[in-house]
Design an enzyme around this catalytic site. Structure first.
Site, PDB file in Angstrom:
ATOM      1  N   GLU A 234     -10.004   5.989   6.193  1.00 19.90           N
ATOM      2  CA  GLU A 234     -10.905   5.443   5.174  1.00 19.90           C
ATOM      3  C   GLU A 234     -10.408   4.112   4.626  1.00 19.90           C
ATOM      4  O   GLU A 234     -11.203   3.207   4.329  1.00 19.90           O
ATOM      5  CB  GLU A 234     -11.056   6.446   4.027  1.00 19.90           C
TER       6      GLU A 234
ATOM      7  N   GLY B 184     -11.128  -1.321   1.622  1.00 14.93           N
ATOM      8  CA  GLY B 184     -10.216  -0.902   0.559  1.00 14.93           C
ATOM      9  C   GLY B 184     -10.574   0.440  -0.044  1.00 14.93           C
ATOM     10  O   GLY B 184     -10.603   1.464   0.637  1.00 14.93           O
TER      11      GLY B 184
ATOM     12  N   VAL C  64     -11.128   0.050   6.180  1.00 12.80           N
ATOM     13  CA  VAL C  64     -12.286  -0.819   5.973  1.00 12.80           C
ATOM     14  C   VAL C  64     -12.719  -0.749   4.509  1.00 12.80           C
ATOM     15  O   VAL C  64     -13.002   0.333   3.990  1.00 12.80           O
ATOM     16  CB  VAL C  64     -13.465  -0.403   6.884  1.00 12.80           C
TER      17      VAL C  64
ATOM     18  N   ARG D 172      12.069  -0.521   7.299  1.00 16.71           N
ATOM     19  CA  ARG D 172      12.968  -1.257   8.195  1.00 16.71           C
ATOM     20  C   ARG D 172      14.240  -1.681   7.485  1.00 16.71           C
ATOM     21  O   ARG D 172      15.313  -1.709   8.080  1.00 16.71           O
ATOM     22  CB  ARG D 172      12.252  -2.484   8.773  1.00 16.71           C
TER      23      ARG D 172
ATOM     24  N   VAL E 179       0.836  -1.207   0.000  1.00 17.74           N
ATOM     25  CA  VAL E 179       0.000   0.000   0.000  1.00 17.74           C
ATOM     26  C   VAL E 179       0.868   1.254   0.000  1.00 17.74           C
ATOM     27  O   VAL E 179       0.594   2.213  -0.730  1.00 17.74           O
ATOM     28  CB  VAL E 179      -0.967  -0.004   1.197  1.00 17.74           C
TER      29      VAL E 179
ATOM     30  N   ASP F 113     -10.023 -10.609   9.913  1.00 22.65           N
ATOM     31  CA  ASP F 113     -10.012  -9.321   9.229  1.00 22.65           C
ATOM     32  C   ASP F 113     -11.432  -8.778   9.044  1.00 22.65           C
ATOM     33  O   ASP F 113     -11.707  -7.610   9.353  1.00 22.65           O
ATOM     34  CB  ASP F 113      -9.325  -9.469   7.874  1.00 22.65           C
TER      35      ASP F 113
ATOM     36  N   LYS G 166     -13.116  -5.342  10.874  1.00 23.10           N
ATOM     37  CA  LYS G 166     -13.756  -4.275  10.098  1.00 23.10           C
ATOM     38  C   LYS G 166     -15.201  -4.080  10.532  1.00 23.10           C
ATOM     39  O   LYS G 166     -15.689  -2.941  10.634  1.00 23.10           O
ATOM     40  CB  LYS G 166     -13.672  -4.600   8.612  1.00 23.10           C
TER      41      LYS G 166
END
Length: 437
Positions: A131, A136, A134, A47, A16, A203, A207
């Site tokens: 936003e 996408g 939840v 990292r 992302v 997941d 959500k």
């Protein structure tokens, strides 16, 4: 238009984060028009500096030094895209306390720590935008918190996990196994190397918890409602459901019923005439019921790099033009509201699908129906395909038996399931799914 750029940092340059950077770097003129000022990606924190990435950043942007962001007063917004709780929670607090607004896609963090994070942000006169946490690229958070603000939301029925939906689509549409479908999702980038949180229902449940918090003002812990994943399903389950006129989806549900909240996230049989049954691949679809507006449908990509990045950048524009600074402190997100009772799972009423692997011998069906009957569970339909004749001196073959029940309670169904598990005529696995009528 201000000539002063909005300096931004990204923490976490995974899938992302790289997508967000692509939009900011490749569409800079468009972003300037939308935001009313230039947006400048000043730092990207990672990292491992040596790791190969699918984007080339300007010199000096990539660093592994978090302090270079915390101590830089010129950076106004931090896009935090690291997952999990630790160190994401402490990092977000430090970012807020350094005087910066935060945009995040971390639904696990908000589900567990949202209340304290939002309280601290309000104390510091800062914003948290989420936003992308939840559904996408679907503008769901804005719809729930703003567009439907005149409504009491009374029902949420949603496909919220794009990865699971992609896997189920691959299994049914391409006649493939669960394992092969998971590998396909990983190759495309929809699933992580460890897909557990997507496929075990966590997941989707997280959500749903966030949506319930926003829509109804109550915090629900994951252990307070039913959660089940798709990881125990086989292609046969999807095919039997289709034979009966249904499609299987990982469905997240929250409904207000007489002052109680029915809530669950499980693989569910959905009638083929329901729009939710026709959501394929990594798409999400959400049905919101408002007491004023009625039913509102939203749909869009729920997984993937650019869909999620789209939601992140939309929040960034909100911050740049000043909308977030106005709306965030007034929305009272995560403020305590009058409690709504969570419906005990035993009281949830619905129909069920059972797929049993049974010995093909006399009295098996009687044994099963006796168990169901003892718990007042009535059979609506039964499917057993004809098996070949065998010599009764040999071991009995194992055949699938599919049962659709009439409406019953979760409590009765669970008690009956435990007794069915003890019958020596039934072999694992024993698949159970609710039916959404």
């Amino acid at each position: 238009m201000s000539s002063s750029p909005l300096n931004v940092a990204i923490i976490g340059m995974g899938t992302v984060g790289s997508g967000v950077a692509k939009i900011l770097l490749n569409r800079s003129e468009q972003m300037t028009r939308r935001a009313g000022r230039p947006i400048h990606l000043k730092r990207a924190i990672v990292r491992d500096l040596s790791k190969a990435r699918d984007i080339e950043l300007p010199a000096g942007v990539l660093t592994d030094d978090l302090e270079s962001v915390i101590n830089d007063d010129s950076i106004e917004v931090v896009i935090q895209l690291i997952g999990g709780i630790d160190p994401a929670y402490d990092t977000m607090l430090r970012v807020l306390e350094s005087g910066k607004d935060v945009i995040t896609a971390n639904k696990a963090l908000l589900c567990e720590k949202g209340e304290s994070l939002f309280q601290r942000a309000r104390e510091l006169n800062r914003c948290i935008c989420f936003e992308a946490a939840v559904a996408g690229g679907v503008p769901l958070i804005e719809t729930v918190t703003q567009a439907m603000s005149a409504n009491q939301i009374t029902s949420i029925e949603a496909i919220l996990n794009g990865t699971s939906n992609y896997i189920l689509t691959q299994m049914f549409s391409h006649n493939t196994s669960y394992a092969d479908a998971v590998r396909s999702a990983q190759e495309i980038g929809y699933a992580e190397a460890d897909p557990a949180m997507d496929v075990d229902g966590t997941d989707a449940a997280q959500k749903l918890g966030i949506l319930v918090q926003l829509a109804l003002g109550i915090k629900v812990n994951l252990d307070q409602f039913l959660r089940q994943g798709i990881d125990l399903l086989s292609l046969a389950d999807l095919q039997y459901a289709a034979e009966l006129g249904y499609t299987v989806k990982l469905l997240a549900v929250a409904k207000l019923l007489e002052g109680q909240l029915e809530m669950h996230a499980q693989p569910t049989l959905i009638r083929n005439d329901n729009p939710l049954a026709h959501v394929e691949d990594a798409y999400n679809k959400i049905a919101l019921e408002g007491d004023a507006v009625g039913k509102v449908w939203l749909s869009g990509m729920g997984a993937g790099q650019m869909a999620t990045a789209s939601a992140v950048v939309a929040n960034l524009v909100d911050v740049a033009v000043g909308r977030a600074a106005i709306t965030f402190p007034r929305l009272n997100l995560w403020d305590a509201q009058p409690e709504i009772t969570i419906m005990p799972r035993e009281a949830i009423s619905r129909r069920y699908f059972l797929r049993l692997n049974v010995e093909d011998r006399p009295h098996v069906l009687a044994d099963i129906t006796n168990v169901l009957g003892d718990h007042l569970i009535s059979i609506a339909s039964l499917v057993q395909h004809e098996a070949p004749e065998v010599d009764q001196s040999e071991d009995y073959p194992i055949v699938p038996l599919v049962i659709m029940t009439h409406r019953t309670t979760e409590g009765r169904f669970q008690k009956a399931s435990r007794e069915l598990d003890e019958l020596d005529c039934i072999r694992a696995p024993f698949v159970r799914m609710p039916v959404n009528d």
